[in-house]
Design an enzyme around this catalytic site. Structure first.
Site, mmCIF file in Angstrom:
data_model
loop_
_atom_site.group_PDB
_atom_site.id
_atom_site.type_symbol
_atom_site.label_atom_id
_atom_site.label_comp_id
_atom_site.label_asym_id
_atom_site.label_seq_id
_atom_site.Cartn_x
_atom_site.Cartn_y
_atom_site.Cartn_z
ATOM 1 N N LYS A 171 0.862 -1.344 0.091
ATOM 2 C CA LYS A 171 0.148 0.067 0.111
ATOM 3 C C LYS A 171 1.107 1.274 0.604
ATOM 4 O O LYS A 171 1.883 1.471 0.639
ATOM 5 C CB LYS A 171 -0.927 -0.046 1.450
ATOM 6 C CG LYS A 171 -1.861 0.925 1.635
ATOM 7 C CD LYS A 171 -2.975 1.147 2.273
ATOM 8 C CE LYS A 171 -3.909 1.874 2.571
ATOM 9 N NZ LYS A 171 -5.100 1.801 4.099
ATOM 10 N N SER A 191 -9.870 1.095 2.434
ATOM 11 C CA SER A 191 -9.302 2.457 1.809
ATOM 12 C C SER A 191 -8.094 1.545 0.727
ATOM 13 O O SER A 191 -7.593 1.892 0.176
ATOM 14 C CB SER A 191 -8.195 3.185 2.582
ATOM 15 O OG SER A 191 -7.314 3.115 3.340
ATOM 16 N N SER A 247 -10.011 -0.644 6.821
ATOM 17 C CA SER A 247 -9.398 -0.520 5.727
ATOM 18 C C SER A 247 -8.591 -1.887 5.218
ATOM 19 O O SER A 247 -8.154 -1.896 3.694
ATOM 20 C CB SER A 247 -8.270 0.579 5.558
ATOM 21 O OG SER A 247 -9.486 1.509 4.840
HETATM 22 N N1 GLN Z 1 -12.933 3.752 5.849
HETATM 23 C C1 GLN Z 1 -12.196 4.328 7.357
HETATM 24 C C2 GLN Z 1 -12.329 5.768 6.904
HETATM 25 O O1 GLN Z 1 -13.096 6.609 6.262
HETATM 26 C C3 GLN Z 1 -11.866 3.135 7.754
HETATM 27 C C4 GLN Z 1 -10.505 3.530 6.974
HETATM 28 C C5 GLN Z 1 -9.334 3.175 7.025
HETATM 29 O O2 GLN Z 1 -9.529 2.378 7.845
HETATM 30 N N2 GLN Z 1 -7.868 3.577 7.111
HETATM 31 O O3 GLN Z 1 -12.131 6.946 7.989
#
Ligand code: GLN
Length: 491
Positions: free
Chosen positions: A78, A158, A182
């Site tokens: 990532k 994400s 995410s």
């Molecule tokens: N979807 C969640 C957010 O937008 C979690 C994102 C994540 O785990 N990085 O914050």
């Protein structure tokens, strides 16, 4: 011999050890796959040359019988993990050309065990999102399609690029970060395994910070065994991260005994949310049946503060984000837009460098931390967070693991839910409480919707008991026998 890109990590490890193919051949097959999946936009930066050089070094170590745990295994990273000499963007314009002069601890651990880097994967900007739509480098497309419908779907987010790369057979495994879901949500939406370890298990050093008290790196793989193999290499105490925990790292793979007889499994009634599709409820019931058949004892439990988890998360996470993102000021990193004065330069740089979702989070975060609102929002959210963690603590006096759906629905089309941030935030209703409590969680592909999209089940474990969690997940995975391939791979 199956195609090299369709192997599991465990299978590739065996093939390399038996000299059925070389690390170089394995890397070449994946470099070719990277090119084939370019339309998905899963990678921000491909590192083909580096991959081939690392594979050559792996072959030399294999020949000397000095193989590491991940020797010659091609992985996707990532683009939130700093990689020495390789551009690291966090999918933001503000870091668009940042080349770190150091390596994150987790990636350094992977390379030390012989893993091969294929490239840096796309993500939501600064990991803020559930669809990969907020990336400054454009959305990632899922390799999956609904039956009889050619609309492009999201891979989840994400860590959407990592999920798409693994699902599309362009990497044997990947790493992601999970702040509110995410890793597990894109895992579930893309038909792969996604694991968030206990907070403190994997070092955050060298990972671009989103919400430091929640962020945790973890593996994304095609099997639970592969997640166990990767986690062992990733985890461990790191003096450079003061929240990293000095505990020995067990051999997670050895924990996969296939025997979960007598395990007590909690089913939290609060996870049966209004408007949840019947298919998700059916999948959950199926999961309960599988665990019962495997000899588990099923217990109904209550996690009464669950409904406050999302609102608390959307105060705590933006608060920490607004503080972490203060460092992007046009002086020390990446983008600078000149201005009339210092303040003008800050404003122009941040206005041009951050996308809409990041700006929204910074606004919410600074608001809830500001004098006069701090007690009403931030302190209140911290108290709620403590209650949520307490709910789990009480539950774990009675049960060993908790079984829930991973997400409230399958992958959606690119562009859907974009005009409704609340609908987007709902994606993480089952994953966020786990981050707020610091516990380990894993999503396992467990079934398909009637139109052929993957759905995942989530298992949640006790803090630092990844072994029981993985053992249970391995049994659920075998019972589910998920074999479906994304449209792109199935042809
Ligand atoms: N979807 C969640 C957010 O937008 C979690 C994102 C994540 O785990 N990085 O914050």
């Amino acid at each position: 011999m199956p195609s090299l890109t369709h192997l599991t990590i465990a299978g590739a490890r065996a093939g390399l050890a038996a000299r059925e193919f070389s690390a170089r051949e394995l890397a070449e097959a994946h470099v070719k796959a990277l090119e084939e999946i370019r339309p998905l936009n899963a990678f921000i930066t491909e590192t083909a040359e580096q991959a081939l050089a690392m594979a050559r070094a792996s072959d030399a170590r294999l020949a000397r019988r000095e193989a590491g745990w991940l020797e010659g295994i091609p992985l996707a990273i990532k683009d939130l993990f700093c990689t020495d000499g390789v551009r690291t963007t966090a999918a933001s314009r503000i870091l668009g050309n940042f080349v770190p002069p150091y390596e994150s601890t987790v990636t350094a651990n992977l390379w030390r065990q012989g893993a091969v880097m294929l490239g840096k994967t796309n993500l939501d900007e600064f990991a803020m999102g559930s669809s990969n739509m907020t990336s400054a480098f454009g959305p990632v497309e899922s390799p999956w399609r609904r039956k009889g419908d050619n609309r492009k779907l999201v891979p989840g987010g994400s860590s959407g690029g990592s999920a798409a790369a693994v699902a599309a057979r362009a990497a044997l495994g990947a790493i992601g970060t999970d702040t509110g879901g995410s890793i597990r949500q894109p895992g579930a939406l893309s038909g792969i395994v996604g694991m968030k370890p206990t907070y403190g298990r994997c070092s955050r050093w060298g990972v671009v910070a989103f919400a430091s008290s929640l962020d945790q790196p973890g593996p994304m793989t095609r099997t639970v065994r592969d997640a166990a193999i990767m986690l062992r290499a990733m985890a461990g105490h790191d003096p450079k991260d003061s929240t990293s925990v000095p505990r020995p790292v067990p051999d997670y793979e050895a924990a996969l005994t296939g025997d979960i007889r007598g395990l007590k499994v909690g089913i939290p009634k609060e996870y049966r949310i209004d408007g949840m599709p019947a298919e998700i409820e059916a999948l959950w019931q199926q999961g309960i049946a599988w665990m019962k058949e495997a000899g588990c004892e099923i217990r109904d439990i209550s996690l009464p503060h669950t409904k406050y988890a999302l609102p608390a998360y959307y105060i705590v996470a933006p608060a920490e984000a607004s503080s972490n993102l203060a460092r992007y000021d046009g002086v020390r990193y990446g983008l600078r837009v000149e201005g009339e004065s210092l303040i003008d330069m800050y404003e122009k740089t941040r206005g041009a460098g951050f996308g809409a979702e990041v700006r929204r989070r910074v606004l919410i975060g600074t608001y809830v931390l500001s004098a006069g609102y701090y007690d009403a929002y931030y302190i209140k959210a911290q108290k709620v967070r403590a209650r949520i963690a307490e709910d789990f603590e009480k539950a774990y006096r009675e049960v060993d693991v908790i079984l829930t759906p991973a997400t409230p629905g399958p992958a959606f089309a690119i562009g859907e839910k974009m005009d409704d941030p609340i609908a987007m935030y709902l994606n993480d209703v089952f994953t966020v409480p786990v981050n707020l409590s610091g516990l380990p969680g894993i999503s396992v592909p467990a079934g398909l919707t009637s139109d052929g999209l993957p759905l995942g089940l989530q298992l949640i474990g006790r803090a630092f008991d990844e072994e029981t969690l993985l053992r249970a997940a391995d049994v659920v995975e075998k019972a589910a026998a998920f074999k479906a391939l994304p449209a792109m791979v199935a042809g």
